[in-house]
Design an enzyme around this catalytic site. Structure first.
Site, PDB file in Angstrom:
ATOM      1  N   GLY A 250      65.147  39.787  55.168  1.00 17.59           N
ATOM      2  CA  GLY A 250      63.738  40.063  55.378  1.00 17.59           C
ATOM      3  C   GLY A 250      63.262  41.363  54.785  1.00 17.59           C
ATOM      4  O   GLY A 250      62.118  41.764  55.028  1.00 17.59           O
ATOM      5  N   ASP A 251      64.103  42.053  54.019  1.00 13.93           N
ATOM      6  CA  ASP A 251      63.678  43.289  53.364  1.00 13.93           C
ATOM      7  C   ASP A 251      64.504  43.452  52.095  1.00 13.93           C
ATOM      8  O   ASP A 251      65.158  42.503  51.658  1.00 13.93           O
ATOM      9  CB  ASP A 251      63.803  44.487  54.303  1.00 13.93           C
ATOM     10  N   ASP A 252      64.496  44.650  51.503  1.00 14.08           N
ATOM     11  CA  ASP A 252      65.123  44.854  50.205  1.00 14.08           C
ATOM     12  C   ASP A 252      66.567  44.342  50.175  1.00 14.08           C
ATOM     13  O   ASP A 252      67.348  44.604  51.093  1.00 14.08           O
ATOM     14  CB  ASP A 252      65.117  46.336  49.844  1.00 14.08           C
ATOM     15  N   THR A 283      64.137  37.529  48.902  1.00 18.06           N
ATOM     16  CA  THR A 283      63.676  38.469  49.911  1.00 18.06           C
ATOM     17  C   THR A 283      62.154  38.476  49.949  1.00 18.06           C
ATOM     18  O   THR A 283      61.496  38.145  48.956  1.00 18.06           O
ATOM     19  CB  THR A 283      64.180  39.891  49.607  1.00 18.06           C
TER      20      THR A 283
END
Length: 465
Positions: A250-252, A283
């Site tokens: 859910g992020d980098d 992502t």
């Protein structure tokens, strides 16, 4: 006969190359992850009363096993074997000269009781918890001031059971910053390989103030809507190799950091000499990000053979007035993008400061960023490249980029300067001056490095992906 090495052997070998170009040392480091490391002493977690039923809390068993194995640290080291089962535990600390080995069907489960994740001091380069002022929860697997540590296995799983932490974050009921899944601090000689990491409460793998780190052949998974579940975040660390990884979070996917505003500048430890290759993932954020916490500096990053799909951004540099520090000598090549909103993003006003004491006149230096050999399908924007007024990003070089773009305004550029060659769609005005022949030497890794340090890591297998 295959020779067996300890990680100490590898570190000594690297020391012999102390005066060699960093790319040679990093390439050498990357090759060490598959070497057989023999630990003369081994125990199984069940010998210390652990029960792999997914219900019994085994924190004491892990702690007691590692306490026992510490007696072998000066006798060649030891291995803790985790067999098939579901091993519920709270946070536990590793030791030097240790291999934590997970069997194929072994799952280490993070407790869903926050009391089983102790609260520790914030990182000095951040000055506070990243999410909240004050302290932070310790990671599930933690190591500090260590050397020669390996977490590996036969593709076992480490599951942070992070959904309860995500709910606490969304409901704003956290008392302290969420824990990482794995964190090493001030540690030299780390190998993390051949495992699956899922559902981290916060960032998944976080080496901070570390040297000689290998992350190899790992899978990292979390729901695309899970908050801040970064994959791998080298932070104020050097000589780092990340290769052959798949990440969907859910992020980098990877975020390279080095401290936050005045605290990062004061601590003054950069991230440098970082090699990333054969990385695949998706992502809701960036495939590779630098920052936004980059106040200690980031330099000498080589990333190649990258494939990102169904993502918000391919490559992103995030910074802001008040960060200080620098991002320079960055080389990205052989990147494939599919269904990505923005191929390349520079954000000069990312905001978010630890407190009111940051210095808004502390401007970051962003220079010598080279991105080449990029192909993309169904990309909305080719580039949103936004520097800072009065602090132009310098020597941005784009070469051999071919993107199928859906927006009628594919480039948006401000306060940047640089050069380009063979870019489609047509590049924005600040980068329209050609690299060849007059500005070849202004572009990082396009001058005399091209046939040496830059090309030595290129893998012909990329063409067959």
């Amino acid at each position: 006969m295959r020779r067996s090495f300890t990680l100490v052997d590898v570190l000594l070998l690297l020391a012999l190359f102390g005066d060699a170009p960093w790319a040679i040392k990093c390439s050498l480091l990357c090759e060490q992850g598959d070497l057989a490391v023999i630990r003369p002493h081994s125990v199984t977690i069940t010998e210390f009363g652990a029960v792999g039923d997914g219900v019994t809390l085994n924190t004491k068993a892990f702690q007691n096993a590692i306490f026992y194995l510490n007696s072998f640290a000066d006798k060649g080291g030891a291995k803790l074997f985790v067999p098939t089962g579901r091993w519920l535990t709270g946070s536990f600390d590793l030791i030097s000269h240790l291999t934590l080995w997970l069997d194929k069907d072994a799952v280490i489960l993070g407790s869903t009781n926050s009391d089983d994740w102790p609260v520790i001091d914030p990182l000095p380069s951040y000055g506070r918890g990243r999410e909240l002022p004050g302290r932070r929860h310790k990671s599930l697997i933690y190591g500090r001031n260590l050397s020669d540590v390996i977490i590996t296995g036969d593709n076992g799983t480490i599951d942070g059971q992070g959904s309860i932490w995500w709910d606490w974050f969304r409901n704003q009921t956290l008392n302290y910053t969420r824990p990482h899944l794995v964190e090493f601090m001030n540690t030299t000689g780390v190998v993390i390989s051949n495992l699956t990491f899922i559902n981290s409460p916060f960032w998944t793998i976080h080496p901070v103030y570390c040297s000689q780190v290998i992350v190899q052949n790992v899978t990292i998974l979390a729901p695309l809507d899970s908050p801040n579940t970064d994959g791998i975040d080298p932070d104020s660390s050097d000589d780092v190799c990340v290769e052959d990884c798949y990440v969907s979070t859910g992020d980098d996917i990877i975020a390279i950091k080095s401290g936050w505003d005045e605290y990062g500048m004061s601590y003054g430890r950069p991230s440098k000499n970082i090699t990333i290759r054969r990385l695949v993932g998706q992502t809701t954020s960036a495939g590779i990000a630098i920052g936004s916490e980059m106040s200690g500096g980031v330099s000498e990053v080589h990333a190649e053979n990258l494939r990102f799909y169904n993502s918000t951004t391919g490559i992103r540099i995030k910074t802001s007035p008040g960060r200080g520090g620098y991002v320079r000598n960055i080389y990205i090549s052989n990147m494939s993008l599919t269904d990505v909103k923005t191929a390349i993003s520079f954000t000069g006003r990312y905001g978010e400061h630890p407190d009111e004491y940051y210095d808004p006149t502390a401007l970051p230096l962003i220079e010598r960023i080279t991105i080449e050999d990029v192909a993309g399908q169904n990309v909305k924007y080719a580039g949103l490249l936004e520097g800072i007024e009065g602090d132009t990003f310098l020597d941005i070089c784009l070469s051999n980029i071919n993107l199928s773009v859906t927006s009628k305004s594919p480039w948006n550029c401000s306060y940047i300067q640089g050069y380009s060659d063979t870019v489609s769609p047509e590049i924005c005005e600040p980068l329209r001056e050609r690299i060849f022949p007059d500005h070849y030497s202004d572009c990082y890794c396009l001058s005399h490095h091209l046939q040496s340090s830059c090309n030595q890591n290129r893998d012909g297998a990329w063409l067959s992906w």
